[in-house]
Design a protein around this motif. Structure first.
Motif, short mmCIF file in Angstrom:
data_model
loop_
_atom_site.label_atom_id
_atom_site.label_comp_id
_atom_site.label_asym_id
_atom_site.label_seq_id
_atom_site.Cartn_x
_atom_site.Cartn_y
_atom_site.Cartn_z
N HIS A 93 2.29 2.88 -5.94
CA HIS A 93 2.80 1.72 -5.21
C HIS A 93 2.96 2.00 -3.72
O HIS A 93 2.57 1.21 -2.88
CB HIS A 93 4.16 1.30 -5.79
N SER A 96 -0.37 2.53 -1.96
CA SER A 96 -1.05 1.25 -1.80
C SER A 96 -0.43 0.42 -0.69
O SER A 96 -1.13 -0.23 0.09
CB SER A 96 -0.98 0.45 -3.11
N ALA A 97 0.89 0.46 -0.62
CA ALA A 97 1.56 -0.28 0.44
C ALA A 97 1.11 0.25 1.80
O ALA A 97 0.86 -0.52 2.73
CB ALA A 97 3.08 -0.15 0.31
N THR A 100 -2.39 -0.91 2.82
CA THR A 100 -2.56 -2.30 3.20
C THR A 100 -1.64 -2.70 4.36
O THR A 100 -1.65 -3.84 4.80
CB THR A 100 -2.25 -3.22 2.00
N TYR A 101 -0.87 -1.74 4.83
CA TYR A 101 0.06 -2.04 5.91
C TYR A 101 -0.69 -2.26 7.22
O TYR A 101 -1.42 -1.38 7.67
CB TYR A 101 1.04 -0.88 6.06
N MET A 126 -8.84 -1.12 -1.58
CA MET A 126 -7.80 -1.79 -0.79
C MET A 126 -8.24 -1.86 0.65
O MET A 126 -8.55 -0.83 1.23
CB MET A 126 -6.48 -1.03 -0.91
N HIS B 93 3.94 -6.11 1.07
CA HIS B 93 3.50 -4.88 0.42
C HIS B 93 4.61 -3.86 0.31
O HIS B 93 4.82 -3.25 -0.73
CB HIS B 93 2.33 -4.28 1.19
N SER B 96 7.40 -4.93 -2.07
CA SER B 96 6.95 -4.80 -3.45
C SER B 96 6.93 -3.35 -3.89
O SER B 96 7.30 -3.02 -5.02
CB SER B 96 5.54 -5.38 -3.59
N ALA B 97 6.51 -2.48 -2.99
CA ALA B 97 6.50 -1.05 -3.32
C ALA B 97 7.92 -0.58 -3.63
O ALA B 97 8.15 0.17 -4.58
CB ALA B 97 5.92 -0.24 -2.17
N LYS B 121 5.28 -16.28 -2.04
CA LYS B 121 5.76 -15.03 -2.65
C LYS B 121 6.92 -15.28 -3.60
O LYS B 121 7.20 -14.46 -4.47
CB LYS B 121 6.15 -14.04 -1.55
#
Lengths: 213, 213
Positions: A93, A96-97, A100-101, A126, B93, B96-97, B121
């Motif tokens: 998680h 991935s954050a 995409t940040y 991603m 993002h 959510s993380a 969201k």
DNA sequence: GTATGTGAACTATTTCACAGCT
DNA sequence: AGCTGTGAAATAGTTCACATAC
């Protein structure tokens, strides 16, 4: 310009100043005093002047600082006049954050690769990055000339990944794993432990009487 | 036990010691010296003793520290013998993380609510949490007795959200937005600016000769 | 008059070093 | 003998205050 050692806090604050100055330039404000800049960043005027003083003399007595000139100077000092290649290890998680940040690219930090040891995560796409297996790490790090590594793997895998990165010549590591990494002196590690940040806050709740007990 | 002010760095390190001690207890190691604990955490023996000394006398001269006793004592000191309710504002993002990050619950930090101003969201379900509209924040914060807020919204919305949380009596804020928040003295803010952490690293690359120039 | 740049004073934090306990 | 606990020394960082420049 003097060449005394610059405190780490100063470096971190210089980024805050730069962020504010960039805003001011956008707003067409051409001049700012240390007092005003301090006001905007919640820091003291003396702190602002002392911090800037580590890197040179940018101000005009009686007038303050020219925002455009200061912006250019600080960007140069901080290496923001160029881009750095970054690799993320761990595509959970958090990883991935990070991938995409949007904030990184804006600041000259290009994430150019991502890795994970879990085959279920390999191949995940991603933005323009595809997660690659950990075995590819040595090849890709060298090929893409990565100089900053981000560790977003579980604690027990962190040291192993770190050793790989260090051996490949990665000079800076941002560590999100809740563990202390061992690295040689010439490698810089910055620890960001999200749980610890929160835990630290909980200490304040215990010790300064909390609103909700 | 003395009641002098405890440095912030000490508090943060106490969590590191606790993490290590917990590991030792699991491994059935009953005793550890400050030197060994320092070794494992990359800190000096004097630092370990001084830090612990802020909170009491836990060691036995000539022998070291009993791991189980130290663990219990540190958990008490740090408020880890109870749980805290946490709310996340911003479900992008990063938000959510955080919502799906398993590390929090393990450490007594229960994320009990999430909010976002973006209607697309709202309704998103993560773990047992459903993202709620920002309008619900005042009601939910009070009802669920939230004492820690996490700000994971864009910079320009951060101050507004902070003001809401402060007014509702939230005493601690973990701020991920790249901006300086204004809060009253009785509220504790911890800034975590991921871009800035990386940017700081890039400064080191510029100034200590980098491997890849 | 106004605001910088910077030594000097102050404050905080870390490291040293050793007396005292087991 | 070994290791803690803690004042004292050293170091780091911040704030003050003012001479100096515009």
């Amino acid at each position: 310009m003097n060449n005394k050692k610059v405190p780490e806090g100063t470096i971190s604050r210089i980024f805050i100043y730069l962020r504010e100055i960039t805003e001011l330039v956008k707003l067409n404000i051409h001049t700012i005093s240390s007092a005003e800049l301090g006001e905007r960043t919640n820091l003291s005027d003396a702190q602002v002047r002392k911090d800037l003083g580590y890197f040179g003399q940018f101000g005009v007595s009686g007038a303050g600082y020219n925002t455009q000139e200061l912006k250019t100077a600080l960007e140069k000092i901080l290496g923001k006049d160029r881009a750095w290649n970054v690799a993320v290890v761990g595509a959970g998680h958090l990883g991935s954050a990070l991938l995409t940040y949007p904030g990184f690219k804006e600041r000259g930090l290009d994430i150019v690769a991502a890795f994970d040891s879990d085959s279920r995560k390999v191949g995940k796409q991603m933005k323009e990055i595809t997660v690659q297996p950990l075995e590819e790490l040595p090849r890709v790090i060298q090929q893409k000339k990565v100089s900053i590594g981000i560790i977003a793997v579980p604690a027990k895998e962190a040291q192993g990944v770190t050793d790989m990165l260090v051996k490949l010549g990665v000079g800076c590591i941002l560590n999100f794993a809740p563990t202390s990494l061992n690295v040689p002196d010439n490698v810089k590690v910055k620890d960001v432990d999200l749980s610890r940040e929160l835990e630290t806050l909980s200490y304040f709740l215990v010790n300064k009487k909390a609103q909700y007990a």
